[in-house]
Design a protein around this motif. Structure first.
Motif, PDB file in Angstrom:
ATOM      1  N   ILE A  68      -5.332  13.054   6.404  1.00 42.66           N
ATOM      2  CA  ILE A  68      -3.937  12.337   6.384  1.00 42.66           C
ATOM      3  C   ILE A  68      -4.099  11.147   5.706  1.00 42.66           C
ATOM      4  O   ILE A  68      -4.859  10.568   5.334  1.00 42.66           O
ATOM      5  CB  ILE A  68      -3.388  12.333   7.562  1.00 42.66           C
ATOM      6  CG1 ILE A  68      -4.371  11.230   8.475  1.00 42.66           C
ATOM      7  CG2 ILE A  68      -3.474  13.707   8.420  1.00 42.66           C
ATOM      8  CD1 ILE A  68      -3.870  11.167  10.077  1.00 42.66           C
ATOM      9  N   ALA A  69      -2.787  10.778   5.232  1.00 40.64           N
ATOM     10  CA  ALA A  69      -2.341   9.379   4.647  1.00 40.64           C
ATOM     11  C   ALA A  69      -3.100   8.277   5.628  1.00 40.64           C
ATOM     12  O   ALA A  69      -2.495   8.078   6.726  1.00 40.64           O
ATOM     13  CB  ALA A  69      -1.173   9.241   4.148  1.00 40.64           C
ATOM     14  N   TRP A  70      -4.001   7.478   5.239  1.00 41.07           N
ATOM     15  CA  TRP A  70      -4.737   6.748   6.339  1.00 41.07           C
ATOM     16  C   TRP A  70      -4.972   5.519   5.556  1.00 41.07           C
ATOM     17  O   TRP A  70      -5.575   5.408   4.239  1.00 41.07           O
ATOM     18  CB  TRP A  70      -5.980   7.399   6.829  1.00 41.07           C
ATOM     19  CG  TRP A  70      -6.778   6.649   7.837  1.00 41.07           C
ATOM     20  CD1 TRP A  70      -6.785   6.780   9.040  1.00 41.07           C
ATOM     21  CD2 TRP A  70      -7.876   5.895   7.468  1.00 41.07           C
ATOM     22  NE1 TRP A  70      -7.394   5.973   9.764  1.00 41.07           N
ATOM     23  CE2 TRP A  70      -8.342   5.348   8.853  1.00 41.07           C
ATOM     24  CE3 TRP A  70      -8.526   5.140   6.546  1.00 41.07           C
ATOM     25  CZ2 TRP A  70      -9.388   4.635   8.771  1.00 41.07           C
ATOM     26  CZ3 TRP A  70      -9.545   4.257   6.488  1.00 41.07           C
ATOM     27  CH2 TRP A  70      -9.890   3.984   7.688  1.00 41.07           C
ATOM     28  N   LEU A  71      -4.669   4.411   6.193  1.00 42.80           N
ATOM     29  CA  LEU A  71      -4.880   2.802   5.670  1.00 42.80           C
ATOM     30  C   LEU A  71      -5.505   2.028   6.775  1.00 42.80           C
ATOM     31  O   LEU A  71      -5.089   1.936   7.954  1.00 42.80           O
ATOM     32  CB  LEU A  71      -3.598   2.344   5.428  1.00 42.80           C
ATOM     33  CG  LEU A  71      -3.716   0.738   5.037  1.00 42.80           C
ATOM     34  CD1 LEU A  71      -4.142   0.649   3.620  1.00 42.80           C
ATOM     35  CD2 LEU A  71      -2.203   0.545   4.783  1.00 42.80           C
ATOM     36  N   GLY A 128       3.950  17.138   8.621  1.00 43.31           N
ATOM     37  CA  GLY A 128       3.226  16.243   7.926  1.00 43.31           C
ATOM     38  C   GLY A 128       3.537  15.276   7.113  1.00 43.31           C
ATOM     39  O   GLY A 128       2.648  14.465   6.291  1.00 43.31           O
ATOM     40  N   LEU A 177      -0.246   5.054  -0.441  1.00 42.90           N
ATOM     41  CA  LEU A 177      -0.083   5.879   0.892  1.00 42.90           C
ATOM     42  C   LEU A 177       1.015   6.893   0.956  1.00 42.90           C
ATOM     43  O   LEU A 177       2.102   6.456   1.057  1.00 42.90           O
ATOM     44  CB  LEU A 177      -0.217   4.925   2.157  1.00 42.90           C
ATOM     45  CG  LEU A 177      -0.568   5.189   3.664  1.00 42.90           C
ATOM     46  CD1 LEU A 177      -2.001   5.475   3.545  1.00 42.90           C
ATOM     47  CD2 LEU A 177      -0.178   4.172   4.394  1.00 42.90           C
ATOM     48  N   ASP A 178       0.490   8.076   0.796  1.00 42.58           N
ATOM     49  CA  ASP A 178       1.640   8.984   0.678  1.00 42.58           C
ATOM     50  C   ASP A 178       0.988  10.346   1.375  1.00 42.58           C
ATOM     51  O   ASP A 178       0.109  10.982   0.783  1.00 42.58           O
ATOM     52  CB  ASP A 178       1.956   9.508  -0.923  1.00 42.58           C
ATOM     53  CG  ASP A 178       2.823  10.422  -1.115  1.00 42.58           C
ATOM     54  OD1 ASP A 178       3.333  11.037  -0.175  1.00 42.58           O
ATOM     55  OD2 ASP A 178       3.212  10.635  -1.995  1.00 42.58           O
ATOM     56  N   PRO A 179       1.863  10.953   2.257  1.00 39.44           N
ATOM     57  CA  PRO A 179       1.267  12.096   2.908  1.00 39.44           C
ATOM     58  C   PRO A 179       1.358  13.461   1.983  1.00 39.44           C
ATOM     59  O   PRO A 179       0.333  14.444   2.303  1.00 39.44           O
ATOM     60  CB  PRO A 179       2.376  12.415   3.941  1.00 39.44           C
ATOM     61  CG  PRO A 179       3.458  11.252   3.933  1.00 39.44           C
ATOM     62  CD  PRO A 179       3.054  10.167   3.002  1.00 39.44           C
ATOM     63  N   PRO A 214      -2.645  12.718   0.474  1.00 39.13           N
ATOM     64  CA  PRO A 214      -3.392  11.966   1.340  1.00 39.13           C
ATOM     65  C   PRO A 214      -4.631  11.327   0.982  1.00 39.13           C
ATOM     66  O   PRO A 214      -5.386  11.919   0.242  1.00 39.13           O
ATOM     67  CB  PRO A 214      -3.399  12.679   2.547  1.00 39.13           C
ATOM     68  CG  PRO A 214      -3.268  13.910   2.143  1.00 39.13           C
ATOM     69  CD  PRO A 214      -2.533  14.102   1.157  1.00 39.13           C
ATOM     70  N   VAL A 215      -4.794   9.933   0.909  1.00 39.89           N
ATOM     71  CA  VAL A 215      -5.967   9.259   0.631  1.00 39.89           C
ATOM     72  C   VAL A 215      -6.362   8.301   1.769  1.00 39.89           C
ATOM     73  O   VAL A 215      -5.515   8.143   2.418  1.00 39.89           O
ATOM     74  CB  VAL A 215      -5.778   8.399  -0.652  1.00 39.89           C
ATOM     75  CG1 VAL A 215      -5.815   9.168  -1.952  1.00 39.89           C
ATOM     76  CG2 VAL A 215      -4.760   7.531  -0.753  1.00 39.89           C
ATOM     77  N   ALA A 228       0.624  -1.063  -0.103  1.00 37.35           N
ATOM     78  CA  ALA A 228      -0.108   0.064  -0.079  1.00 37.35           C
ATOM     79  C   ALA A 228       0.835   1.124   0.156  1.00 37.35           C
ATOM     80  O   ALA A 228       0.589   2.324  -0.652  1.00 37.35           O
ATOM     81  CB  ALA A 228      -1.081   0.175   1.132  1.00 37.35           C
ATOM     82  N   ALA A 229       2.135   1.104   0.638  1.00 37.76           N
ATOM     83  CA  ALA A 229       2.695   2.326   0.705  1.00 37.76           C
ATOM     84  C   ALA A 229       3.716   2.306  -0.617  1.00 37.76           C
ATOM     85  O   ALA A 229       4.936   3.003  -0.732  1.00 37.76           O
ATOM     86  CB  ALA A 229       3.664   2.412   2.009  1.00 37.76           C
ATOM     87  N   LEU A 242       3.478  11.827   7.484  1.00 30.64           N
ATOM     88  CA  LEU A 242       2.977  11.057   8.409  1.00 30.64           C
ATOM     89  C   LEU A 242       2.061  10.197   7.761  1.00 30.64           C
ATOM     90  O   LEU A 242       1.383  10.390   6.822  1.00 30.64           O
ATOM     91  CB  LEU A 242       2.421  11.599   9.628  1.00 30.64           C
ATOM     92  CG  LEU A 242       1.602  10.670  10.746  1.00 30.64           C
ATOM     93  CD1 LEU A 242       2.628  10.331  11.580  1.00 30.64           C
ATOM     94  CD2 LEU A 242       0.801  11.373  11.468  1.00 30.64           C
ATOM     95  N   ARG A 259      11.917   7.345   1.761  1.00 27.70           N
ATOM     96  CA  ARG A 259      11.245   8.675   2.357  1.00 27.70           C
ATOM     97  C   ARG A 259      11.184   8.661   3.634  1.00 27.70           C
ATOM     98  O   ARG A 259      11.141   7.614   4.328  1.00 27.70           O
ATOM     99  CB  ARG A 259       9.913   8.459   1.775  1.00 27.70           C
ATOM    100  CG  ARG A 259       9.799   8.522   0.168  1.00 27.70           C
ATOM    101  CD  ARG A 259       8.391   8.704  -0.371  1.00 27.70           C
ATOM    102  NE  ARG A 259       7.921  10.081   0.430  1.00 27.70           N
ATOM    103  CZ  ARG A 259       6.581  10.329   0.109  1.00 27.70           C
ATOM    104  NH1 ARG A 259       5.982   9.716  -0.833  1.00 27.70           N
ATOM    105  NH2 ARG A 259       6.084  11.484   0.473  1.00 27.70           N
ATOM    106  N   ALA A 282       8.415  -0.052   3.756  1.00 29.77           N
ATOM    107  CA  ALA A 282       8.109   0.686   2.289  1.00 29.77           C
ATOM    108  C   ALA A 282       8.668   1.973   2.263  1.00 29.77           C
ATOM    109  O   ALA A 282       9.535   2.420   1.364  1.00 29.77           O
ATOM    110  CB  ALA A 282       6.917   0.338   1.887  1.00 29.77           C
ATOM    111  N   MET A 283       8.323   2.795   3.314  1.00 30.57           N
ATOM    112  CA  MET A 283       9.036   4.158   3.352  1.00 30.57           C
ATOM    113  C   MET A 283      10.698   4.262   3.389  1.00 30.57           C
ATOM    114  O   MET A 283      11.045   4.946   2.720  1.00 30.57           O
ATOM    115  CB  MET A 283       8.258   4.990   4.328  1.00 30.57           C
ATOM    116  CG  MET A 283       6.918   5.320   4.208  1.00 30.57           C
ATOM    117  SD  MET A 283       6.541   6.068   2.920  1.00 30.57           S
ATOM    118  CE  MET A 283       4.565   6.151   2.977  1.00 30.57           C
ATOM    119  N   VAL A 334       4.314  -0.394   6.052  1.00 31.04           N
ATOM    120  CA  VAL A 334       4.382   0.850   5.689  1.00 31.04           C
ATOM    121  C   VAL A 334       5.736   1.339   6.153  1.00 31.04           C
ATOM    122  O   VAL A 334       6.416   2.237   5.049  1.00 31.04           O
ATOM    123  CB  VAL A 334       3.206   1.629   6.139  1.00 31.04           C
ATOM    124  CG1 VAL A 334       3.433   3.277   5.814  1.00 31.04           C
ATOM    125  CG2 VAL A 334       1.829   1.075   5.850  1.00 31.04           C
TER     126      VAL A 334
END
Ligand SMILES: Cc1ncc(C[n+]2csc(CCOP(=O)(O)OP(=O)(O)O)c2C)c(N)n1
Ligand code: SF4
Ligand SMILES: [Mg+2]
Lengths: 394, 338
Positions: free
Chosen positions: B92-95, B67, A197-199, A202-203, A70-71, B69, B118, B112-113, B109
């Motif tokens: 915000i980015a939310w899952l 921001g 998923l990216d600040p 944002p979604v 997802a990221a 996050l 990132r 991955a970042m 997550v």
């Protein structure tokens, strides 16, 4: 690159060349050699930037893969049997979220009684999850299917499971042509997620959906599987153009030209089956085989087309649907409703399927006295004794 | 162990804006330019402590991370009331994936970042059920691996989303739909339950803290502190639930304060398994004062008050006060002895 290599190590090599970014798995036989071999590659830095994460359960392994995918990372995992069942809730979640995770399923029986050997019961538990399920016939096939799986998954944003027979394939050492890195790079572009998923943008991913839209969401997933039926052969063609060998696709026929009796099967048993068919052909029986490579989505049209002139069908499968015929048999029956069909259950919990017993079964099929459901090589005496004992007790 | 100095004794020191403070010391919530991580229009009950707690915590985390996050949410009230498709309250980015896997998804997550190079920080969050019960294995794994995730538990002491059933964070004697007020021991039994902050500390993670929605300054400071650190971190926030607790919507903040001031909910910080600070109780109250305001304890105050049960709950509060040294001499203007 030709190599004499164990199936699991060959898979590790293939997956490594697909440049995974997050690999997360939990050990279970017969999958262990795959993740061990990938683990070495990640730890040594060979696959950098890639993270290998040791977790506390298969449920976590699939969940970590969900988060990573997802990221925006290319995520890979592998499991088998009880492990697949333990992660099943997350397996559905991955498909529902449209995350192109690739997972190897080293097919193994499901307990109780606990049994580490090969059959296809585990894959059957995932058949309605919304994952694409591909079955490998050989280790070469398994290697090639993995390379195609990433492309398929990422093109459609759907997760793909590559099923390979536990031990029979995972632990077999044989010659495999490993794909070269440059060829894989040319075939498989970097992963570009559809939604991420990216600040910075944002979604909300994974919202609650009620009765007003749930059916539409599921229908769209259904359509994506139909798209897969069109895409899988295209990717197989592209693959054979890039790698100069055939792999993948929906179904593969063997000596089908004039076949009256056709045996439908999945996985490594096709090798033995083809030998048996060759022998029956020598006895001038018109017999052929249809290998199902894509089990989900089930390629109804391709199966119906391949079986259009067959008069007698035998579905040979390594999974049991207690009280009914086999799962694959049901799918085939729906595709060719008017053909007489025998369901043969074989190889459960690692019971070897020998050429001799296949030949005997084929002879019965050709003479038309194969019952609707057969358990191949059953120890009838043991069953009778147990039934007699139970009758005494009750 | 150091104690946080108390600056003001008037209620104003808790207030959002608090004009007694310098600008930079005021809360994130008092800033008109805060993120509004969870925006208005969601479907939480009036006075929902979880909605407040999430907004406070995540706005503070958004400020702390500039921001950058991403948040992973378990199934539960917070997830359900915030995302009734096709709407979302999240800015915000939310899952969201499942009820029991938020810690592991958050790990994924974060991984991955990292591979993507990132600098995005990750928060996992769940109710008490998603934390102490069904998500516990995944959480313990995340702690043990020291994954770079702050996990926040919004503790309303029960499975509220499914209609107020008992969790391992439900306190003794509390009525839930699965610990009904029937039989010889009405409500939840004594001698069970998990103390997740202490279990988190036993994992030797870099930071563990508890907080309530009654002390916004403290809560935001703890989020700030948590985001200044890396590796696995844990924040356990008490969030009263008017529906599940049978309390007035207007009483949410007050109840959170009484939970802390009675000693039933100790507010502290710990680093690497060692308590480093506690929020001293300013005005100690008896547990009755807290219990009486909630219908889930109504059976304790029937015509025959259950003095023995109340005494056992008081003993639990006293044990917390002793364990965390929640009362010191300067602050001991307690009415408990009165
Ligand atoms: C595997 C699974 N079991 C049960 C549920 C049902 N369920 C959804 S939310 C929930 C309770 C949530 O409780 P908690 O985590 O404390 O959050 P709250 O709603 O109280 O904020 C339950 C039991 C589920 N969604 N998934
Ligand atoms: S039931 Fe409780 S936690 Fe859920 S929305 Fe209502 S007040 Fe909030
Ligand atoms: Mg709860």
């Amino acid at each position: 690159m030709l190599a004499q290599i164990e199936g699991s190590k060959a898979i590790a090599e293939a997956v490594a060349r697909c440049r995974p970014e997050v690999v997360c798995a939990y050990p279970i036989s017969p999958q262990t050699h795959i993740i061990e071999a990938i683990g070495v590659k990640v730890k040594s830095g060979e696959l950098a930037p890639c993270e290998f994460i040791n977790v506390e359960s298969e449920f976590a392994a699939m969940s970590v893969s969900i988060g990573a995918s997802a990221a925006g990372a290319r995520a890979y995992t592998a499991t088998a049997s009880q492990g697949l069942l333990f992660m099943l809730e997350a397996v559905y979640s991955a498909a529902g979220l449209g995350l192109p995770i690739v997972m190897t399923l080293a097919n193994r029986a499901i307990g109780a009684p606990i049994n580490i050997w090969n059959d296809h019961s585990d894959a059957m538990a995932a058949r309605d999850t919304g994952w694409i399920l591909l079955f490998a016939e050989s280790n070469q096939d398994a290697v090639d299917l993995h390379v195609q799986a990433f492309k398929l998954a990422e093109t459609l944003s759907v997760p793909v499971m590559v099923c390979m027979d536990g031990f029979i394939l995972t632990h077999a050492v044989e010659g495999v042509d490993l794909p070269d890195q440059e060829n894989v790079d040319a075939f498989l572009p970097p992963y570009v997620p559809r939604q991420v998923l990216d600040p910075d943008q944002p979604v909300s991913i994974g919202a609650m959906v009620g009765p007003e839209a749930f059916e539409e969401v599921k229908y769209l997933a259904h359509l994506r599987q139909l798209d897969a039926l069109a895409l899988i052969p295209r990717i197989a063609t592209e693959f054979s153009e890039s790698f100069n060998r055939d792999a993948g696709g929906l179904v593969r026929g063997y000596r089908m030209e004039d076949a009256e009796t056709v045996v439908i099967a999945m996985g490594s048993v096709l090798g033995t089956l083809k030998d048996a068919i060759d022998l029956r052909r020598e006895a001038r029986e018109k017999i052929g085989a249809l290998g199902i490579t894509t089990f989900r989505p089930f390629p109804e049209a391709a199966v119906a087309d391949a079986l259009r002139s067959a008069t007698r069908l035998v579905v040979l499968e390594k999974a049991v649907n207690p009280g009914g015929r086999g799962v694959l048999a049901s799918d085939v029956a729906l595709s060719v409703p008017r053909s007489p069909l025998s369901s043969v259950i074989a190889g459960l919990g690692g019971r070897p399927i020998t050429r001799a017993s296949l030949e005997a079964m084929l002879a019965r099929a050709a003479s038309g006295d194969l019952p609707a459901v057969t358990f191949l090589d059953l120890d009838e005496a043991a069953v009778a004794a147990e039934r007699a004992r139970l009758a005494d007790v009750t | 162990m150091t104690r946080r100095p108390i600056r003001f004794y008037q209620v104003g020191s808790f207030a959002v804006g608090n004009r007694l403070l310098e600008d930079e010391e005021r809360t994130v919530q008092s800033d008109a330019k805060r993120t509004n991580s969870i925006d208005s229009g969601h479907r939480a009950c009036q006075g929902c402590g979880e909605a407040l707690g999430a907004r406070y915590a995540l706005d503070a985390a958004m400020r702390a991370t500039n921001g950058q996050l991403a948040v992973v949410n378990a199934t539960g009230c917070l997830e359900v009331f915030s995302t009734p498709y096709p709407e979302t309250s999240w800015r915000i980015a939310w899952l969201h994936s499942l009820f029991g896997n938020a810690p592991a998804v958050a790990t994924g997550v974060a991984a991955a970042m990292r591979v993507k190079g990132r600098d995005v920080r990750v928060i996992g969050q769940a109710g008490d059920g998603g934390t102490v019960d069904i998500g516990f294995g995944a959480l313990s794994g995340m702690f043990e691996r020291n994954d770079d995730v702050l996990f926040i538990c919004y503790d309303n002491e029960g499975y509220m989303n499914t209609g107020v059933q008992r969790s391992a964070a439900t306190p003794p004697a509390a009525r839930t739909a699965t610990t009904e007020v029937v039989g010889p021991h009405p409500g939840n039994v004594f001698g069970q339950g998990k103390d997740l902050p202490r279990i988190a500390m036993a994992h030797d993670v870099s930071y563990v803290a508890t907080a309530t929605v009654a002390d916004l300054h403290d809560l935001e400071a703890k989020v700030d502190k948590a985001m200044s650190l890396h590796g696995a971190r844990y924040l356990h926030i008490l969030v009263p639930c008017p529906l599940g607790w049978g309390s007035a919507s207007s009483d949410t903040i007050h109840l959170a304060r009484l939970a802390a001031e009675s000693g039933l909910f100790p507010v502290f910080e710990a680093e690497h398994g060692v308590v480093t600070s506690v929020t001293p109780i300013r005005r100690r109250v008896r547990v009755e004062e807290y219990l009486r305001r909630q219908k889930r304890y109504a059976h304790l105050f029937a015509t025959e008050p259950a003095t023995d049960v109340i005494a056992r709950l008081q003993a639990m509060a006293d044990a917390n006060v002793a364990r965390y040294h929640l009362v010191n001499d300067e602050t001991a203007n307690s009415d408990l002895e009165a």
